[in-house]
Write a protein that holds these residues in place. Sequence first.
Motif, PDB file in Angstrom:
ATOM      1  N   HIS A  46       0.758  -0.849   0.216  1.00 34.96           N
ATOM      2  CA  HIS A  46       0.012  -0.101   0.295  1.00 34.96           C
ATOM      3  C   HIS A  46       0.959   1.198  -0.089  1.00 34.96           C
ATOM      4  O   HIS A  46       1.920   1.179   0.473  1.00 34.96           O
ATOM      5  CB  HIS A  46      -0.947   0.108   1.381  1.00 34.96           C
ATOM      6  CG  HIS A  46      -1.919  -1.005   1.141  1.00 34.96           C
ATOM      7  ND1 HIS A  46      -2.017  -2.139   0.794  1.00 34.96           N
ATOM      8  CD2 HIS A  46      -3.377  -0.687   1.171  1.00 34.96           C
ATOM      9  CE1 HIS A  46      -3.152  -2.933   0.963  1.00 34.96           C
ATOM     10  NE2 HIS A  46      -3.886  -1.829   1.015  1.00 34.96           N
ATOM     11  N   GLN A  47       0.259   2.507  -0.495  1.00 37.93           N
ATOM     12  CA  GLN A  47       1.051   3.599  -0.593  1.00 37.93           C
ATOM     13  C   GLN A  47       0.424   4.349   0.814  1.00 37.93           C
ATOM     14  O   GLN A  47      -0.803   4.146   1.130  1.00 37.93           O
ATOM     15  CB  GLN A  47       0.373   4.352  -1.736  1.00 37.93           C
ATOM     16  CG  GLN A  47       0.980   5.958  -1.721  1.00 37.93           C
ATOM     17  CD  GLN A  47       0.237   6.887  -2.995  1.00 37.93           C
ATOM     18  OE1 GLN A  47       0.069   6.146  -3.903  1.00 37.93           O
ATOM     19  NE2 GLN A  47       0.207   8.029  -2.720  1.00 37.93           N
ATOM     20  N   PRO A 103      -3.045   0.526  -4.054  1.00 40.77           N
ATOM     21  CA  PRO A 103      -4.118   0.784  -2.793  1.00 40.77           C
ATOM     22  C   PRO A 103      -3.347   1.751  -1.822  1.00 40.77           C
ATOM     23  O   PRO A 103      -2.179   1.794  -1.666  1.00 40.77           O
ATOM     24  CB  PRO A 103      -4.102  -0.758  -2.387  1.00 40.77           C
ATOM     25  CG  PRO A 103      -3.859  -1.522  -3.386  1.00 40.77           C
ATOM     26  CD  PRO A 103      -2.999  -0.715  -4.299  1.00 40.77           C
ATOM     27  N   ILE A 104      -4.312   2.310  -0.936  1.00 38.26           N
ATOM     28  CA  ILE A 104      -3.917   3.546  -0.035  1.00 38.26           C
ATOM     29  C   ILE A 104      -4.162   3.190   1.463  1.00 38.26           C
ATOM     30  O   ILE A 104      -4.962   2.416   1.603  1.00 38.26           O
ATOM     31  CB  ILE A 104      -4.537   4.741  -0.447  1.00 38.26           C
ATOM     32  CG1 ILE A 104      -4.366   5.354  -1.696  1.00 38.26           C
ATOM     33  CG2 ILE A 104      -4.340   5.719   0.619  1.00 38.26           C
ATOM     34  CD1 ILE A 104      -3.011   6.009  -1.932  1.00 38.26           C
ATOM     35  N   ARG A 127     -12.031   2.527  -5.080  1.00 37.69           N
ATOM     36  CA  ARG A 127     -10.621   2.815  -4.821  1.00 37.69           C
ATOM     37  C   ARG A 127     -10.365   1.758  -3.547  1.00 37.69           C
ATOM     38  O   ARG A 127     -11.229   1.834  -2.578  1.00 37.69           O
ATOM     39  CB  ARG A 127     -10.427   3.958  -4.323  1.00 37.69           C
ATOM     40  CG  ARG A 127     -10.372   4.844  -5.653  1.00 37.69           C
ATOM     41  CD  ARG A 127      -9.098   4.669  -6.487  1.00 37.69           C
ATOM     42  NE  ARG A 127      -9.410   5.391  -7.575  1.00 37.69           N
ATOM     43  CZ  ARG A 127      -8.561   5.168  -8.894  1.00 37.69           C
ATOM     44  NH1 ARG A 127      -7.866   4.365  -8.849  1.00 37.69           N
ATOM     45  NH2 ARG A 127      -8.809   6.024  -9.808  1.00 37.69           N
ATOM     46  N   GLU A 128      -9.471   0.967  -3.420  1.00 34.72           N
ATOM     47  CA  GLU A 128      -9.242  -0.067  -2.396  1.00 34.72           C
ATOM     48  C   GLU A 128      -8.297   0.870  -1.284  1.00 34.72           C
ATOM     49  O   GLU A 128      -7.457   0.963  -1.453  1.00 34.72           O
ATOM     50  CB  GLU A 128      -8.486  -1.139  -2.591  1.00 34.72           C
ATOM     51  CG  GLU A 128      -8.005  -2.201  -1.502  1.00 34.72           C
ATOM     52  CD  GLU A 128      -7.292  -3.498  -1.684  1.00 34.72           C
ATOM     53  OE1 GLU A 128      -6.540  -3.962  -1.048  1.00 34.72           O
ATOM     54  OE2 GLU A 128      -7.142  -3.701  -2.993  1.00 34.72           O
ATOM     55  N   VAL A 129      -9.078   1.074  -0.138  1.00 32.43           N
ATOM     56  CA  VAL A 129      -8.433   1.803   0.805  1.00 32.43           C
ATOM     57  C   VAL A 129      -8.523   1.182   2.411  1.00 32.43           C
ATOM     58  O   VAL A 129      -9.455   0.477   2.729  1.00 32.43           O
ATOM     59  CB  VAL A 129      -9.089   3.272   1.185  1.00 32.43           C
ATOM     60  CG1 VAL A 129      -8.684   3.999   2.096  1.00 32.43           C
ATOM     61  CG2 VAL A 129      -9.004   4.007  -0.306  1.00 32.43           C
ATOM     62  N   VAL A 130      -7.432   1.413   3.062  1.00 28.40           N
ATOM     63  CA  VAL A 130      -7.266   0.964   4.555  1.00 28.40           C
ATOM     64  C   VAL A 130      -7.130   2.196   5.107  1.00 28.40           C
ATOM     65  O   VAL A 130      -6.312   3.032   5.051  1.00 28.40           O
ATOM     66  CB  VAL A 130      -6.142   0.133   4.956  1.00 28.40           C
ATOM     67  CG1 VAL A 130      -6.086  -0.399   6.274  1.00 28.40           C
ATOM     68  CG2 VAL A 130      -6.421  -1.306   4.105  1.00 28.40           C
ATOM     69  N   VAL A 131      -7.701   2.581   6.365  1.00 32.43           N
ATOM     70  CA  VAL A 131      -7.845   3.576   7.504  1.00 32.43           C
ATOM     71  C   VAL A 131      -7.190   3.310   8.645  1.00 32.43           C
ATOM     72  O   VAL A 131      -7.844   2.263   9.351  1.00 32.43           O
ATOM     73  CB  VAL A 131      -8.942   4.511   7.286  1.00 32.43           C
ATOM     74  CG1 VAL A 131     -10.279   3.544   7.856  1.00 32.43           C
ATOM     75  CG2 VAL A 131      -8.694   5.676   8.131  1.00 32.43           C
ATOM     76  N   ASN A 151     -15.612  -0.496   0.441  1.00 30.99           N
ATOM     77  CA  ASN A 151     -14.143  -0.314  -0.088  1.00 30.99           C
ATOM     78  C   ASN A 151     -13.248   0.108   0.879  1.00 30.99           C
ATOM     79  O   ASN A 151     -12.089   0.107   0.799  1.00 30.99           O
ATOM     80  CB  ASN A 151     -14.347   0.511  -1.314  1.00 30.99           C
ATOM     81  CG  ASN A 151     -14.465   2.064  -0.805  1.00 30.99           C
ATOM     82  OD1 ASN A 151     -15.467   2.104   0.112  1.00 30.99           O
ATOM     83  ND2 ASN A 151     -13.725   2.994  -1.411  1.00 30.99           N
ATOM     84  N   ILE A 152     -13.613   0.039   2.279  1.00 29.86           N
ATOM     85  CA  ILE A 152     -12.624   0.683   3.268  1.00 29.86           C
ATOM     86  C   ILE A 152     -12.584  -0.148   4.397  1.00 29.86           C
ATOM     87  O   ILE A 152     -13.591  -0.875   5.114  1.00 29.86           O
ATOM     88  CB  ILE A 152     -12.957   2.102   3.805  1.00 29.86           C
ATOM     89  CG1 ILE A 152     -12.797   2.982   2.730  1.00 29.86           C
ATOM     90  CG2 ILE A 152     -12.016   2.418   4.972  1.00 29.86           C
ATOM     91  CD1 ILE A 152     -13.332   4.529   3.002  1.00 29.86           C
TER      92      ILE A 152
END
Length: 339
Positions: free
Chosen positions: A89-90, A130-131, A158-162, A189-190
């Motif tokens: 991930h970025q 992915p972010i 958009r595939e995102v992890v927070v 998606n999060i």
Amino acid sequence: MASDPNKLFFSGTAYLGMPFNEDFRKLVFEGMELYGINHGASRNNNITLDIFSEAEKVAAKRFLSDDSILVSSGYLAAQLVIQHYHGSHQFLYAPESHPALYFGAPLISKTKYTDWVEQAIKEINSAKKPILIISNALNNLTPEIFDFAWLSRIDLEREVVVLVDDSHGVGIMGEKGEGTYSKIPELPNIQKIVISSMAKALGIDAGLILANSALINKLRTSPVYAGSSPPSPGILYAFVHSEHTYNQELIKLRKNINNFIAMLTIGDGMFFIKDFPVFLVENQALAEGILTKGIHISSFPYPDPQGKKLNRIVLSSVHKMGELEILADTINILNSRNF
């Protein structure tokens, strides 16, 4: 009610006063009698203690998540997650992100959080990779609570992890001290993750990870997790059996916050937010005046050791009415003299 100003202490992060709470301390000693002072074996060892899994179930339930992991520190909790996503991930760091969340020497935005959000949405929606969004739940220094409703503006494809650090929210924010996890929107998606040092309000030298069970199970396979020692089992025993104590101390803390605010006849030079026990003293002359009266508030340059002093008043559940009166009277008198 008389108090000695020379013994007044309005600093630190023990918001619920757990290091001084007799009921909690008794449970810590009781837990150490049952489980020993520490348990140095890996959590992946075939021989382990039931208190670890029991405490993780309690933490997940108490802080309204699907599942949880408890590790030896907040720093380890942060790094366990950060290293899991490194390479795939970025990383996108929000302003004021805590150094425990750093991987290498990242560039941290100096803009206001709300301005950064607009930039972040554009960057995420145009990203090739992915972010992993990395943010504090709140800024305990200024103070400021961050709203994560903006995550719904991210494109669904958009595939995102927070990853949110809730070290200063767990135990005191939310209706019953449940913290931030349930406040982060559930979006398809999060993937949401909350980490926390439990050494603040909860009074426990341990780190916490809250997430869904699928991710928690993946993190348990990490060499970082397997190679690290767990928290003290005795103190986890105290955590498991202290829900009533935490609730009672949270009630006292909120009463202290409200009483203190009501005592301020002139609140100039200070900034605070609802239900949070940190009061930013923006006027340096006011802060110096408080300190010269023998009242100990937090006053030192941060985060830049060469920068301006950051002056804050921190309340806890153990402060007595007389102590709050002395502090409020001092502030009111100083402000009346145009400090």
